[in-house]
Design a protein around this motif. Structure first.
Motif, PDB file in Angstrom:
ATOM      1  N   LYS A  72       1.129  -1.243   0.176  1.00  0.00           N
ATOM      2  CA  LYS A  72       0.301  -0.093  -0.268  1.00  0.00           C
ATOM      3  C   LYS A  72       1.156   1.488   0.060  1.00  0.00           C
ATOM      4  N   SER A  73       2.122   0.992   0.788  1.00  0.00           N
ATOM      5  CA  SER A  73       2.994   3.034   0.631  1.00  0.00           C
ATOM      6  C   SER A  73       3.133   2.470  -0.410  1.00  0.00           C
ATOM      7  N   TYR A  74       3.724   1.566  -0.512  1.00  0.00           N
ATOM      8  CA  TYR A  74       4.905   1.783  -2.735  1.00  0.00           C
ATOM      9  C   TYR A  74       3.743   2.327  -3.245  1.00  0.00           C
ATOM     10  N   ILE A  75       2.672   1.783  -4.242  1.00  0.00           N
ATOM     11  CA  ILE A  75       1.574   2.405  -4.435  1.00  0.00           C
ATOM     12  C   ILE A  75       1.089   3.122  -4.078  1.00  0.00           C
ATOM     13  N   HIS A  76       1.182   3.661  -3.130  1.00  0.00           N
ATOM     14  CA  HIS A  76       0.982   5.078  -2.714  1.00  0.00           C
ATOM     15  C   HIS A  76       2.098   6.265  -3.112  1.00  0.00           C
ATOM     16  N   SER A  77       3.043   6.271  -3.071  1.00  0.00           N
ATOM     17  CA  SER A  77       4.303   6.345  -2.695  1.00  0.00           C
ATOM     18  C   SER A  77       4.287   6.296  -4.973  1.00  0.00           C
ATOM     19  N   TYR A  78       4.002   5.798  -5.166  1.00  0.00           N
ATOM     20  CA  TYR A  78       4.362   5.457  -6.658  1.00  0.00           C
ATOM     21  C   TYR A  78       2.906   6.448  -7.692  1.00  0.00           C
ATOM     22  N   TYR A  79       2.120   5.891  -6.672  1.00  0.00           N
ATOM     23  CA  TYR A  79       1.197   7.454  -7.562  1.00  0.00           C
ATOM     24  C   TYR A  79       1.318   9.212  -7.144  1.00  0.00           C
ATOM     25  N   LYS A  80       1.847   8.809  -6.025  1.00  0.00           N
ATOM     26  CA  LYS A  80       2.455  10.995  -5.369  1.00  0.00           C
ATOM     27  C   LYS A  80       3.418  10.958  -6.541  1.00  0.00           C
ATOM     28  N   HIS A  81       4.507  10.333  -6.759  1.00  0.00           N
ATOM     29  CA  HIS A  81       5.547  11.120  -7.176  1.00  0.00           C
ATOM     30  C   HIS A  81       6.254  10.579  -8.861  1.00  0.00           C
ATOM     31  N   SER A  82       5.127   9.311  -9.466  1.00  0.00           N
ATOM     32  CA  SER A  82       5.545   9.199 -11.068  1.00  0.00           C
ATOM     33  C   SER A  82       4.689  10.128 -11.935  1.00  0.00           C
ATOM     34  N   PRO A  83       6.080  10.704 -12.837  1.00  0.00           N
ATOM     35  CA  PRO A  83       4.454  11.313 -13.907  1.00  0.00           C
ATOM     36  C   PRO A  83       3.686  10.672 -14.893  1.00  0.00           C
ATOM     37  N   ILE A  84       4.095   9.463 -14.606  1.00  0.00           N
ATOM     38  CA  ILE A  84       4.072   8.529 -15.862  1.00  0.00           C
ATOM     39  C   ILE A  84       2.891   7.335 -15.528  1.00  0.00           C
ATOM     40  N   TYR A  85       1.811   6.607 -15.137  1.00  0.00           N
ATOM     41  CA  TYR A  85       1.759   5.451 -14.233  1.00  0.00           C
ATOM     42  C   TYR A  85       1.428   4.982 -15.429  1.00  0.00           C
ATOM     43  N   SER A  86       1.811   3.483 -14.475  1.00  0.00           N
ATOM     44  CA  SER A  86       1.920   2.106 -16.113  1.00  0.00           C
ATOM     45  C   SER A  86       1.141   1.038 -15.017  1.00  0.00           C
ATOM     46  N   ILE A  87       0.313   1.766 -13.689  1.00  0.00           N
ATOM     47  CA  ILE A  87      -0.106   0.670 -13.049  1.00  0.00           C
ATOM     48  C   ILE A  87      -1.873   0.774 -13.323  1.00  0.00           C
ATOM     49  N   ALA A  88      -3.203   0.697 -12.691  1.00  0.00           N
ATOM     50  CA  ALA A  88      -4.416   0.923 -13.088  1.00  0.00           C
ATOM     51  C   ALA A  88      -4.361   1.992 -12.793  1.00  0.00           C
ATOM     52  N   CYS A  89      -5.981   2.486 -12.420  1.00  0.00           N
ATOM     53  CA  CYS A  89      -5.986   3.926 -11.673  1.00  0.00           C
ATOM     54  C   CYS A  89      -6.798   3.056 -10.185  1.00  0.00           C
ATOM     55  N   PRO A  90      -6.162   2.912  -8.906  1.00  0.00           N
ATOM     56  CA  PRO A  90      -6.388   3.509  -7.692  1.00  0.00           C
ATOM     57  C   PRO A  90      -7.704   2.773  -6.947  1.00  0.00           C
ATOM     58  N   TYR A  91      -8.187   2.846  -7.959  1.00  0.00           N
ATOM     59  CA  TYR A  91     -10.282   2.667  -7.938  1.00  0.00           C
ATOM     60  C   TYR A  91      -9.830   1.153  -8.298  1.00  0.00           C
ATOM     61  N   CYS A  92      -9.795   0.870  -9.454  1.00  0.00           N
ATOM     62  CA  CYS A  92      -9.310  -0.417  -9.963  1.00  0.00           C
ATOM     63  C   CYS A  92      -8.775  -1.346  -9.311  1.00  0.00           C
ATOM     64  N   VAL A  93      -7.675  -0.938  -9.125  1.00  0.00           N
ATOM     65  CA  VAL A  93      -5.856  -1.596  -8.204  1.00  0.00           C
ATOM     66  C   VAL A  93      -7.410  -2.172  -7.052  1.00  0.00           C
ATOM     67  N   PHE A  94      -8.088  -1.195  -6.380  1.00  0.00           N
ATOM     68  CA  PHE A  94      -8.394  -1.821  -4.975  1.00  0.00           C
ATOM     69  C   PHE A  94      -9.647  -2.878  -4.925  1.00  0.00           C
ATOM     70  N   GLN A  95     -10.504  -2.852  -6.216  1.00  0.00           N
ATOM     71  CA  GLN A  95     -10.996  -3.945  -7.232  1.00  0.00           C
ATOM     72  C   GLN A  95     -10.617  -5.440  -7.052  1.00  0.00           C
ATOM     73  N   PHE A  96      -9.175  -5.151  -7.418  1.00  0.00           N
ATOM     74  CA  PHE A  96      -8.410  -6.362  -7.856  1.00  0.00           C
ATOM     75  C   PHE A  96      -8.099  -6.792  -6.082  1.00  0.00           C
ATOM     76  N   LEU A  97      -7.929  -5.986  -5.565  1.00  0.00           N
ATOM     77  CA  LEU A  97      -6.972  -6.739  -3.908  1.00  0.00           C
ATOM     78  C   LEU A  97      -7.965  -6.697  -3.673  1.00  0.00           C
ATOM     79  N   ARG A  98      -9.385  -5.873  -3.466  1.00  0.00           N
ATOM     80  CA  ARG A  98     -10.665  -6.706  -2.579  1.00  0.00           C
ATOM     81  C   ARG A  98     -11.524  -7.959  -3.216  1.00  0.00           C
ATOM     82  N   LYS A  99     -11.732  -7.914  -4.526  1.00  0.00           N
ATOM     83  CA  LYS A  99     -11.883  -9.083  -4.539  1.00  0.00           C
ATOM     84  C   LYS A  99     -10.706 -10.398  -4.457  1.00  0.00           C
ATOM     85  N   ALA A 100      -8.926 -10.299  -4.368  1.00  0.00           N
ATOM     86  CA  ALA A 100      -8.704 -11.218  -3.930  1.00  0.00           C
ATOM     87  C   ALA A 100      -8.892 -11.612  -2.453  1.00  0.00           C
TER      88      ALA A 100
END
Length: 115
Positions: A72-100
């Motif tokens: 969670k801290s890695y993803i939060h830091s990634y979203y905060k400091h990356s100019p371009i994101y190569s992962i899904a939006c936080p909402y979709c990441v959450f949905q995936f993690l929630r399902k798991a």
């Protein structure tokens, strides 16, 4: 694969018109803000994304019954400091993690996040 781009507000007239409509409804002066757009179709104003969406993501991941150390801290830091994101939006990441999490710990309620 999900990715995003940051788009200046003035280059997307439909977004500007929507924002102006919302602004008029809320009686808040219009403010220039970039839009963060993901390939999943979700978009956020840059301020909303950095100030609210990321905080909501972190809070919701913290509520999972099975902790996910460092992720969670890695993803939060990634979203905060990356100019371009190569992962899904936080909402979709959450949905995936929630399902798991629901598959791993059946019967434990995990509140949904309706974007």
């Amino acid at each position: 694969r999900h990715s995003n781009i940051t788009v200046p507000e003035n280059s997307l007239s439909s977004i500007r018109n929507y924002r102006q409509k919302v602004t008029l409804q809320q009686d808040i002066p219009a403010k220039k803000d970039n839009i963060v757009v993901f390939s999943c179709g979700h978009s956020f104003s840059e301020n909303q994304f950095l100030d609210k969406t990321l905080m909501e993501f972190q809070e919701r991941v913290n509520d999972f019954p099975t902790p996910i150390p460092n992720m969670k801290s890695y993803i939060h830091s990634y979203y905060k400091h990356s100019p371009i994101y190569s992962i899904a939006c936080p909402y979709c990441v959450f949905q995936f993690l929630r399902k798991a999490q629901l598959e791993k710990v059946p019967g434990v309620p995990i509140r949904p996040w309706n974007h």
